[in-house]
Design an enzyme around this catalytic site. Structure first.
Site, PDB file in Angstrom:
ATOM      1  N   ASN A 126     -69.272 -21.724  -6.002  1.00 62.78           N
ATOM      2  CA  ASN A 126     -69.513 -22.872  -6.886  1.00 62.78           C
ATOM      3  C   ASN A 126     -69.826 -22.461  -8.328  1.00 62.78           C
ATOM      4  OD1 ASN A 126     -71.985 -21.893  -5.914  1.00 62.78           O
ATOM      5  ND2 ASN A 126     -72.994 -23.815  -6.378  1.00 62.78           N
ATOM      6  N   GLU A 131     -85.562 -15.320  -6.064  1.00 68.40           N
ATOM      7  CA  GLU A 131     -84.877 -14.564  -7.103  1.00 68.40           C
ATOM      8  C   GLU A 131     -85.558 -14.894  -8.423  1.00 68.40           C
ATOM      9  OE1 GLU A 131     -80.781 -15.900  -6.588  1.00 68.40           O
ATOM     10  OE2 GLU A 131     -80.390 -14.184  -5.296  1.00 68.40           O
ATOM     11  N   GLU A 142     -80.510 -17.374  -0.324  1.00 65.88           N
ATOM     12  CA  GLU A 142     -80.524 -18.618  -1.117  1.00 65.88           C
ATOM     13  C   GLU A 142     -79.489 -19.528  -0.495  1.00 65.88           C
ATOM     14  OE1 GLU A 142     -82.655 -19.189  -3.385  1.00 65.88           O
ATOM     15  OE2 GLU A 142     -83.452 -17.172  -3.653  1.00 65.88           O
ATOM     16  N   CYS A 151     -75.900 -26.241  -5.916  1.00 64.04           N
ATOM     17  CA  CYS A 151     -76.887 -26.344  -4.836  1.00 64.04           C
ATOM     18  C   CYS A 151     -78.094 -27.172  -5.282  1.00 64.04           C
ATOM     19  CB  CYS A 151     -77.320 -24.954  -4.400  1.00 64.04           C
ATOM     20  SG  CYS A 151     -77.878 -23.945  -5.786  1.00 64.04           S
TER      21      CYS A 151
HETATM   22  P1  NDP Z   1     -70.550 -19.746   2.472  1.00 65.01           P
HETATM   23  O1  NDP Z   1     -71.796 -19.567   3.220  1.00 65.01           O
HETATM   24  O2  NDP Z   1     -69.354 -20.244   3.210  1.00 65.01           O
HETATM   25  O3  NDP Z   1     -70.079 -18.387   1.798  1.00 65.01           O
HETATM   26  C1  NDP Z   1     -70.896 -17.659   0.890  1.00 65.01           C
HETATM   27  C2  NDP Z   1     -70.399 -16.216   0.832  1.00 65.01           C
HETATM   28  O4  NDP Z   1     -70.652 -15.590   2.092  1.00 65.01           O
HETATM   29  C3  NDP Z   1     -68.905 -16.078   0.592  1.00 65.01           C
HETATM   30  O5  NDP Z   1     -68.669 -14.944  -0.200  1.00 65.01           O
HETATM   31  C4  NDP Z   1     -68.376 -15.899   1.994  1.00 65.01           C
HETATM   32  O6  NDP Z   1     -67.122 -15.322   2.048  1.00 65.01           O
HETATM   33  C5  NDP Z   1     -69.450 -15.014   2.588  1.00 65.01           C
HETATM   34  N1  NDP Z   1     -69.514 -14.981   4.046  1.00 65.01           N
HETATM   35  C6  NDP Z   1     -69.086 -15.915   4.928  1.00 65.01           C
HETATM   36  N2  NDP Z   1     -69.312 -15.495   6.201  1.00 65.01           N
HETATM   37  C7  NDP Z   1     -69.895 -14.275   6.116  1.00 65.01           C
HETATM   38  C8  NDP Z   1     -70.366 -13.329   7.079  1.00 65.01           C
HETATM   39  N3  NDP Z   1     -70.285 -13.559   8.390  1.00 65.01           N
HETATM   40  N4  NDP Z   1     -70.912 -12.186   6.632  1.00 65.01           N
HETATM   41  C9  NDP Z   1     -71.001 -11.946   5.307  1.00 65.01           C
HETATM   42  N5  NDP Z   1     -70.565 -12.785   4.362  1.00 65.01           N
HETATM   43  C10 NDP Z   1     -70.026 -13.942   4.746  1.00 65.01           C
HETATM   44  O7  NDP Z   1     -70.897 -20.687   1.236  1.00 65.01           O
HETATM   45  P2  NDP Z   1     -69.898 -21.316   0.191  1.00 65.01           P
HETATM   46  O8  NDP Z   1     -69.135 -20.229  -0.498  1.00 65.01           O
HETATM   47  O9  NDP Z   1     -69.148 -22.424   0.854  1.00 65.01           O
HETATM   48  O10 NDP Z   1     -70.925 -21.923  -0.895  1.00 65.01           O
HETATM   49  C11 NDP Z   1     -71.490 -23.171  -0.803  1.00 65.01           C
HETATM   50  C12 NDP Z   1     -72.900 -23.078  -0.240  1.00 65.01           C
HETATM   51  O11 NDP Z   1     -73.700 -22.244  -1.054  1.00 65.01           O
HETATM   52  C13 NDP Z   1     -73.609 -24.424  -0.229  1.00 65.01           C
HETATM   53  O12 NDP Z   1     -74.271 -24.587   1.001  1.00 65.01           O
HETATM   54  C14 NDP Z   1     -74.614 -24.306  -1.353  1.00 65.01           C
HETATM   55  O13 NDP Z   1     -75.736 -25.124  -1.201  1.00 65.01           O
HETATM   56  C15 NDP Z   1     -74.962 -22.863  -1.278  1.00 65.01           C
HETATM   57  N6  NDP Z   1     -75.536 -22.419  -2.547  1.00 65.01           N
HETATM   58  C16 NDP Z   1     -76.867 -22.125  -2.607  1.00 65.01           C
HETATM   59  C17 NDP Z   1     -77.462 -21.762  -3.795  1.00 65.01           C
HETATM   60  C18 NDP Z   1     -78.910 -21.404  -3.883  1.00 65.01           C
HETATM   61  O14 NDP Z   1     -79.305 -20.815  -4.884  1.00 65.01           O
HETATM   62  N7  NDP Z   1     -79.728 -21.729  -2.906  1.00 65.01           N
HETATM   63  C19 NDP Z   1     -76.670 -21.697  -5.048  1.00 65.01           C
HETATM   64  C20 NDP Z   1     -75.291 -22.019  -4.861  1.00 65.01           C
HETATM   65  C21 NDP Z   1     -74.755 -22.370  -3.656  1.00 65.01           C
HETATM   66  P3  NDP Z   1     -65.846 -16.292   2.278  1.00 65.01           P
HETATM   67  O15 NDP Z   1     -65.725 -17.108   1.040  1.00 65.01           O
HETATM   68  O16 NDP Z   1     -64.721 -15.380   2.478  1.00 65.01           O
HETATM   69  O17 NDP Z   1     -66.153 -17.106   3.498  1.00 65.01           O
END
Ligand code: NDP
Length: 481
Positions: A150, A461, A248, A282
Site C-alpha cells: 500500500n 517502530e 505491524e 492501515c
Molecule cells: P500481506 O500480509 O498479504 O503481505 C505483506 C507482505 O508479506 C508481502 O510482501 C507478502 O508477499 C509477504 N508474505 C505473504 N505471505 C508470507 C509468508 N508466508 N512469509 C513471509 N512473507 C509473506 O499484506 P498486503 O501486502 O496485502 O498488505 C495489506 C495489509 O497490510 C493490510 O492488512 C494492512 O492493514 C496492513 N498494513 C499494516 C500497516 C501497519 O503499520 N500496521 C501499514 C500498512 C499496511 P506477497 O505480496 O508475495 O504475498
C-alpha cells in the site's frame, strides 16, 4: 519487457529459477514489467551475503553508517520525480500523493535514522560505590524485512533504514504486487556505494521467498508489515525459533466525531482519513461514529463532498482517487459492499466500479463508498476492507461510542474530534489502540512509537524504539571494590 533484478551481495542479479512473475499496472490493467520469482536458493545467497557483511558492518563506526544512509536519502530526493512516477504506475495511487507523501517520506526515513543513530545512547546503573552496570546495545544480526503494497517505498525504507543504522545487515522483500521502487532503491544503493551484502533485496512471492527468509536459522529477527493472517503465520514459524519479531498488522480504525468539534476542519480531514490512497492505508478511519445531533448534517455534507472526488488516471493532476492495487483486491472490496447490503446497510454513494475511458478502461477503479444503517458488530464493521469504503453510524453517549470503537479484534489507530480537551484526553485514555489522533489524522512525528495492540501487531517502530528492536541490550556489571 523490462525485467527487475534481485540485489544480492552488491550486484543486480537474475533469480536462480530464471522464472518471472507478471507485474501489473493497475491503472490500465496490463502487465508492464516482470518480477523475479525468487525462491529459497536466492534467499540463501542473500542471507549468506548479509551474514558475511555483518562481520564488518556491525563494527563500522556509526558516523560512517550514517554517511551511507544520508547519501541514500539525498539520492532519493534527487530522483523524487522518477520514483514517484514509478510508485504511481506500480500501485495506482495518484502521482501527486506519491510526490508529496510516499517518496519524501522514504527519503525522510533514511535521513531520520542516518542522524538518529548518532544520538542513540544506552544506560548506566551504579550501585553507590560497589558496582557499576552499563548496557551495551549491539546489532542483532541479519534482519529479515518484509513489507506490503500500500505504501511501498515508504514502509520498505521504514524498516531498512533503522536496521542499517543500528548495524544490522538486511535481507528485504517488498510485496510482489508493488516491487518497482524497491528495485530502484537497489540501484540507488549501488550508486551510493553501500558495501556489498549490507542490504539485499529479493523479489517474489511471500509464501516462497518470504517464507524462506522467515524460517532461515541465520535470520534472528523479522520486521514485518502486512495482514494479520500473514503476521500470525510468520509468528508461528518465528516464535519457536525464538526470533525477535516486530509485527505491524491490520486495522479497522474508529473515527469518533463529537458535536462540539471544529466542524469544517473535521470534515476536510475526514475526507482524507476515509479515502486517501483509495482507503488503502492501515491508518484510514473506516468506521465513522458521529454524535447524533450532527449526524444528518454530517451525512449530507460528507456524501456531497465524496461525490465530487474525481476518480481517474493516477497521473492526471485532477485525480483524487486513483486505481486500487489489483483486480483481485477490487473484487474483494466489492464483495464487502455486497456484504454490507446483505447486512442491512444502505449505500449512500459509490459502491461500484468506475469506468475511466480510453487506455484506462481496463484499470481497477472504484467510486468512494459510504454505507449507513449497519450495526457496530456486523462483519462489515468488524473486518478490514482496506479500500475506499467507510461506514457511518450515529451515537448518543460517550460510553456507548467507546464500546463501539473498542469492539473489533484490531487496535491500530483512532481519531477523535472534539474541542473539549478533558473529554479528548479521557477518550484517548480509554481507546484500545496504539495511536490516537485528536483533531487531526496521520500527523506523524518519526520520533514517536508507532504500532498497534490486539490483532494489529506486536512491538513498536519509530524513534529509538526501532533502534532498540534492531539491537540487543547486554548488561555488563563491574565490581568497584
Ligand atoms: P500481506 O500480509 O498479504 O503481505 C505483506 C507482505 O508479506 C508481502 O510482501 C507478502 O508477499 C509477504 N508474505 C505473504 N505471505 C508470507 C509468508 N508466508 N512469509 C513471509 N512473507 C509473506 O499484506 P498486503 O501486502 O496485502 O498488505 C495489506 C495489509 O497490510 C493490510 O492488512 C494492512 O492493514 C496492513 N498494513 C499494516 C500497516 C501497519 O503499520 N500496521 C501499514 C500498512 C499496511 P506477497 O505480496 O508475495 O504475498
Amino acid at each position: 519487457m523490462f525485467k527487475l533484478k534481485n540485489y544480492i551481495n552488491g550486484e543486480l542479479v537474475e533469480p536462480a529459477s530464471q522464472q518471472y512473475i507478471d507485474n501489473y499496472d493497475p491503472s490500465r490493467g496490463v502487465v508492464y514489467s516482470l518480477i523475479p520469482d525468487s525462491d529459497e536458493r536466492d534467499a540463501e545467497l542473500a542471507i549468506t551475503a548479509a551474514k558475511e557483511a555483518f562481520k564488518t558492518w556491525s563494527i563500522t563506526p556509526k558516523d560512517t553508517r550514517s554517511k551511507y544512509l544520508l547519501k541514500i536519502a539525498s539520492l532519493i530526493e534527487e530522483q523524487l520525480h522518477e520514483l514517484a512516477v514509478a510508485e504511481s504506475l506500480d500501485n495506482g495511487k495518484p502521482l501527486h500523493l506519491a510526490e508529496t507523501v510516499d517518496i519524501p517520506r522514504a527519503a525522510a526515513n533514511f535521513h531520520f535514522y542516518g542522524t538518529g543513530i548518532l544520538h542513540y545512547a544506552a544506560q548506566a546503573h551504579s550501585v553507590e560505590d560497589t558496582a557499576i552496570n552499563y548496557t551495551l546495545r549491539q546489532p542483532v544480526g541479519v534482519a529479515g524485512c518484509i513489507s506490503p503494497w500500500n505504501l511501498p517505498l515508504y514502509l520498505f525504507s521504514w524498516k531498512i533504514a533503522p536496521a542499517l543504522a543500528a548495524g544490522c545487515t538486511v535481507v528485504a522483500k517488498p510485496s510482489e504486487i508493488t516491487p518497482m521502487t524497491a528495485y530502484l532503491l537497489s540501484e540507488i544503493c549501488v550508486k551510493a556505494g553501500l558495501p556489498k551484502g549490507v542490504l539485499n533485496i529479493v523479489h517474489g512471492f511471500g509464501h516462497k521467498v518470504g517464507n524462506a527468509i522467515v524460517s532461515h536459522k541465520d535470520v534472528p529477527l523479522i520486521s514485518f508489515t502486512g495482514g494479520t493472517k500473514t503476521g500470525a503465520n510468520i509468528a508461528s514459524i518465528a516464535a519457536p525459533m525464538f526470533k525477535k519479531l516486530s509485527l505491524e498488522l491490520g486495522g479497522k480504525n474508529p473515527n469518533i466525531i463529537f458535536a462540539d468539534c471544529d466542524y469544517d476542519k473535521m470534515l476536510a480531514t475526514t475526507m482524507q482519513s476515509s479515502f486517501a490512497n483509495q482507503g488503502q492505508i492501515c491508518l484510514c478511519g473506516s468506521r465513522i461514529f458521529i454524535e447524533r445531533s450532527i449526524y444528518e448534517k454530517f451525512k449530507t455534507d460528507f456524501v456531497a463532498k465524496t461525490q465530487k472526488l474525481i476518480v481517474g488516471a493516477p497521473m492526471d493532476s485532477k485525480t483524487k482517487i486513483g486505481a486500487v492495487v489489483s483486480k483481485s483486491h477490487m473484487e474483494k472490496i466489492l464483495s464487502y459492499v455486497e456484504l454490507a447490503k446483505q447486512e442491512g446497510g444502505t449505500v449512500l454513494c459509490g459502491g461500484e466500479p468506475v469506468n475511466v475511458s480510453g487506455e484506462f478502461e481496463n484499470g481497477y477503479y472504484l467510486a468512494p463508498t459510504i454505507v449507513e444503517g449497519l450495526a457496530f458488530d456486523c462483519r462489515t464493521n468488524q473486518e478490514e476492507i482496506f479500500g475506499p469504503v467507510v461506514t457511518i453510524m450515529p451515537f448518543d453517549k460517550e460510553e456507548e461510542v467507546m464500546q463501539y470503537a473498542n469492539s473489533t479484534q484490531y487496535g491500530l489507530a483512532s481519531t477523535v474530534w472534539t474541542q473539549d480537551i478533558t473529554k479528548a484526553n479521557r477518550v484517548a485514555m480509554n481507546l484500545h489502540t496504539g495511536i490516537v489522533w485528536i483533531n487531526c489524522w496521520l500527523l506523524r512525528d518519526l520520533r514517536t512509537p508507532f504500532g498497534g495492540v490486539k490483532s494489529s501487531g506486536v512491538g513498536r517502530e519509530g524513534g529509538f524504539e526501532a533502534l532498540d528492536f534492531f539491537t540487543e541490550p547486554k548488561n555488563v556489571c563491574i565490581k568497584l571494590k
